[in-house]
Design a protein around this motif. Sequence first.
Motif, PDB file in Angstrom:
ATOM      1  N   GLU A   1       5.166  28.177 -70.455  1.00 38.49           N
ATOM      2  CA  GLU A   1       4.259  27.378 -69.960  1.00 38.49           C
ATOM      3  C   GLU A   1       3.898  27.776 -68.381  1.00 38.49           C
ATOM      4  OE1 GLU A   1       4.975  23.047 -71.662  1.00 38.49           O
ATOM      5  OE2 GLU A   1       6.724  23.335 -70.942  1.00 38.49           O
ATOM      6  N   LYS A   2       2.232  27.363 -68.882  1.00 34.75           N
ATOM      7  CA  LYS A   2       2.060  27.500 -66.899  1.00 34.75           C
ATOM      8  C   LYS A   2       2.818  26.845 -66.527  1.00 34.75           C
ATOM      9  CE  LYS A   2      -2.337  28.952 -64.900  1.00 34.75           C
ATOM     10  NZ  LYS A   2      -3.826  28.211 -65.017  1.00 34.75           N
ATOM     11  N   GLN A   3       3.216  26.834 -65.087  1.00 32.99           N
ATOM     12  CA  GLN A   3       3.222  26.416 -63.930  1.00 32.99           C
ATOM     13  C   GLN A   3       2.698  26.328 -62.868  1.00 32.99           C
ATOM     14  OE1 GLN A   3       5.683  23.588 -64.719  1.00 32.99           O
ATOM     15  NE2 GLN A   3       7.529  23.636 -65.062  1.00 32.99           N
ATOM     16  N   SER A   4       2.280  25.047 -61.594  1.00 29.71           N
ATOM     17  CA  SER A   4       0.775  25.140 -60.615  1.00 29.71           C
ATOM     18  C   SER A   4       2.152  25.826 -59.502  1.00 29.71           C
ATOM     19  CB  SER A   4       1.155  23.849 -59.927  1.00 29.71           C
ATOM     20  OG  SER A   4       1.116  24.187 -58.620  1.00 29.71           O
ATOM     21  N   GLU A   5       1.744  26.947 -59.172  1.00 25.14           N
ATOM     22  CA  GLU A   5       2.490  28.243 -58.040  1.00 25.14           C
ATOM     23  C   GLU A   5       2.705  27.311 -56.646  1.00 25.14           C
ATOM     24  OE1 GLU A   5      -0.135  31.655 -57.623  1.00 25.14           O
ATOM     25  OE2 GLU A   5       0.098  31.898 -59.858  1.00 25.14           O
ATOM     26  N   LYS A   6       2.098  26.685 -56.243  1.00 23.20           N
ATOM     27  CA  LYS A   6       2.337  25.755 -55.280  1.00 23.20           C
ATOM     28  C   LYS A   6       1.800  24.060 -55.681  1.00 23.20           C
ATOM     29  CE  LYS A   6      -0.446  29.397 -52.008  1.00 23.20           C
ATOM     30  NZ  LYS A   6      -0.845  29.448 -51.300  1.00 23.20           N
ATOM     31  N   PRO A   7       3.326  23.949 -56.299  1.00 27.77           N
ATOM     32  CA  PRO A   7       3.025  22.620 -56.409  1.00 27.77           C
ATOM     33  C   PRO A   7       2.821  21.501 -55.511  1.00 27.77           C
ATOM     34  CG  PRO A   7       5.524  23.070 -56.883  1.00 27.77           C
ATOM     35  CD  PRO A   7       4.755  24.930 -56.564  1.00 27.77           C
ATOM     36  N   ALA A   8       2.553  20.253 -55.823  1.00 31.34           N
ATOM     37  CA  ALA A   8       2.315  19.402 -55.494  1.00 31.34           C
ATOM     38  C   ALA A   8       3.678  18.533 -54.474  1.00 31.34           C
ATOM     39  CB  ALA A   8       1.592  18.643 -55.421  1.00 31.34           C
ATOM     40  N   VAL A   9       3.894  17.720 -53.686  1.00 28.30           N
ATOM     41  CA  VAL A   9       4.654  17.143 -53.685  1.00 28.30           C
ATOM     42  C   VAL A   9       4.952  15.323 -53.731  1.00 28.30           C
ATOM     43  CG1 VAL A   9       6.223  16.177 -50.920  1.00 28.30           C
ATOM     44  CG2 VAL A   9       5.641  18.376 -50.839  1.00 28.30           C
ATOM     45  N   ILE A  10       5.288  15.366 -54.216  1.00 26.27           N
ATOM     46  CA  ILE A  10       5.288  13.625 -55.186  1.00 26.27           C
ATOM     47  C   ILE A  10       6.376  13.089 -54.482  1.00 26.27           C
ATOM     48  CG2 ILE A  10       3.663  14.669 -56.664  1.00 26.27           C
ATOM     49  CD1 ILE A  10       5.939  14.233 -58.948  1.00 26.27           C
ATOM     50  N   THR A  11       5.742  11.734 -54.476  1.00 27.58           N
ATOM     51  CA  THR A  11       6.855  10.804 -54.354  1.00 27.58           C
ATOM     52  C   THR A  11       7.636  10.881 -54.912  1.00 27.58           C
ATOM     53  OG1 THR A  11       5.534   8.485 -54.195  1.00 27.58           O
ATOM     54  CG2 THR A  11       5.528  10.252 -52.344  1.00 27.58           C
ATOM     55  N   SER A  12       9.229   9.883 -54.915  1.00 30.29           N
ATOM     56  CA  SER A  12       9.869   9.268 -55.664  1.00 30.29           C
ATOM     57  C   SER A  12       9.730   8.506 -56.556  1.00 30.29           C
ATOM     58  CB  SER A  12      11.325   8.528 -55.018  1.00 30.29           C
ATOM     59  OG  SER A  12      11.185   8.030 -53.990  1.00 30.29           O
ATOM     60  N   ASP A  13       8.402   7.351 -56.190  1.00 31.59           N
ATOM     61  CA  ASP A  13       8.285   6.197 -57.069  1.00 31.59           C
ATOM     62  C   ASP A  13       6.160   6.831 -57.458  1.00 31.59           C
ATOM     63  OD1 ASP A  13       6.156   6.870 -54.353  1.00 31.59           O
ATOM     64  OD2 ASP A  13       6.127   4.183 -53.977  1.00 31.59           O
ATOM     65  N   TRP A  14       6.168   7.810 -57.100  1.00 29.78           N
ATOM     66  CA  TRP A  14       4.656   8.214 -58.179  1.00 29.78           C
ATOM     67  C   TRP A  14       4.849   8.630 -59.684  1.00 29.78           C
ATOM     68  CZ3 TRP A  14       3.698  11.911 -61.877  1.00 29.78           C
ATOM     69  CH2 TRP A  14       2.515  12.386 -61.331  1.00 29.78           C
ATOM     70  N   PRO A  15       4.097   7.922 -60.416  1.00 25.46           N
ATOM     71  CA  PRO A  15       3.010   7.215 -59.412  1.00 25.46           C
ATOM     72  C   PRO A  15       3.338   5.308 -59.831  1.00 25.46           C
ATOM     73  CG  PRO A  15       2.780   7.361 -62.688  1.00 25.46           C
ATOM     74  CD  PRO A  15       4.196   7.810 -61.831  1.00 25.46           C
ATOM     75  N   SER A  16       2.770   5.370 -58.051  1.00 23.08           N
ATOM     76  CA  SER A  16       3.069   3.663 -57.911  1.00 23.08           C
ATOM     77  C   SER A  16       2.396   3.065 -58.876  1.00 23.08           C
ATOM     78  CB  SER A  16       2.487   4.073 -56.410  1.00 23.08           C
ATOM     79  OG  SER A  16       1.903   4.151 -56.148  1.00 23.08           O
ATOM     80  N   SER A  17       0.668   3.577 -58.906  1.00 24.45           N
ATOM     81  CA  SER A  17      -0.368   2.293 -59.543  1.00 24.45           C
ATOM     82  C   SER A  17      -0.323   2.527 -60.648  1.00 24.45           C
ATOM     83  CB  SER A  17      -1.381   2.533 -58.608  1.00 24.45           C
ATOM     84  OG  SER A  17      -1.780   3.849 -58.774  1.00 24.45           O
ATOM     85  N   GLY A  18      -0.508   3.797 -61.574  1.00 25.47           N
ATOM     86  CA  GLY A  18      -0.963   3.969 -62.748  1.00 25.47           C
ATOM     87  C   GLY A  18      -1.945   4.256 -63.075  1.00 25.47           C
ATOM     88  N   CYS A  19      -3.211   4.659 -61.817  1.00 27.82           N
ATOM     89  CA  CYS A  19      -4.367   5.009 -61.780  1.00 27.82           C
ATOM     90  C   CYS A  19      -4.902   6.363 -63.329  1.00 27.82           C
ATOM     91  CB  CYS A  19      -5.581   5.077 -60.819  1.00 27.82           C
ATOM     92  SG  CYS A  19      -7.029   5.671 -60.997  1.00 27.82           S
ATOM     93  N   ILE A  20      -5.714   6.269 -63.971  1.00 28.67           N
ATOM     94  CA  ILE A  20      -5.472   7.761 -64.605  1.00 28.67           C
ATOM     95  C   ILE A  20      -7.231   7.989 -64.929  1.00 28.67           C
ATOM     96  CG2 ILE A  20      -5.110   9.402 -67.162  1.00 28.67           C
ATOM     97  CD1 ILE A  20      -3.102   6.745 -67.502  1.00 28.67           C
TER      98      ILE A  20
END
Length: 301
Positions: free
Chosen positions: A36-55
């Motif tokens: 599976e293709k993974q991001s080469e430079k993954p974003a740093v996400i917080t422990s509570d992400w997603p906090s609002s759940g907007c898609i």
Amino acid sequence: MHFFDENSSVQILDRFSSDLRIVDELLTETTRLESEKQSEKPAVITSDWPSSGCIEFRNVFYRYFAEAKPVLQELSFVIKSKEKIGIVGRTGAGKSSLIGALFRLASVEGEILIDGIDTANIQLNDLRKRIAIIPQDPVLFSGTLRRNLDPFEEYSDPDIWSALESVGLKSVVSRSWGSLDKPYGENSSVGQRQLLCLARAILRKNRILVLDEATANVDPQTDLLIQQTIRDRFTECTVLTVAHRLHTIIDSDRVLVMDSGRAAEFDDPHTLLQNGNDIFYGMVKSLGSDEFKHFSDVAGN
């Protein structure tokens, strides 16, 4: 004492050799599967992400593999935080493929953003464990109730029992098993297994919940219990419900109607039932005049 004759021994060896060849072929095919293709430079996400759940989907195409014809095409829409969205469509319309795209199970083109972060830039493990899903066929592990509800041992016993109580299983578990550390019975009903999956989602407190025809194989009483539990316990969550029975989504905030891999209609149920040319109108109308009136009354409230 029983002895094998020479012919029996040869037959057993031939069967054993055949089984080994099958295993070898399966292993060979597995090693050829593309990672599976993974991001080469993954974003740093917080422990509570997603906090609002907007898609948000931005011009999304989805293919089962890179060279395949897209099963989703030009999908663009926004689901607001805490919205309850019903997803409907005829067989093959792309309902489950949309869920597959959200989890990035195959090739995604375009952007799918959750709380403003492109999911292509998130490690797949992080993405998938932050979205709760209850599929049509409930997935349980072999082993104890505790392992099924809390496989990483992150929650206390009171938290686990509270989650079981939320789905009406506390008394059943207490009576039948008496402990969280006893193996969960394989003979439990589909409805009980679905409720256990729902308890697991409650325990994890994910801000996005996906139900992929989760009530298709349960009795009407369990269906009502699941729907009521979702209304009571997931008010602060974004909920996407792929519908098998239309009554499970008629009180949704909005309904997304899929057709041939595209978003054909996306509006509140009451508005969709006003246009006799709409797909959703036709789906409800096909249930009969009494059901259509009932659905219209519920959607209008």
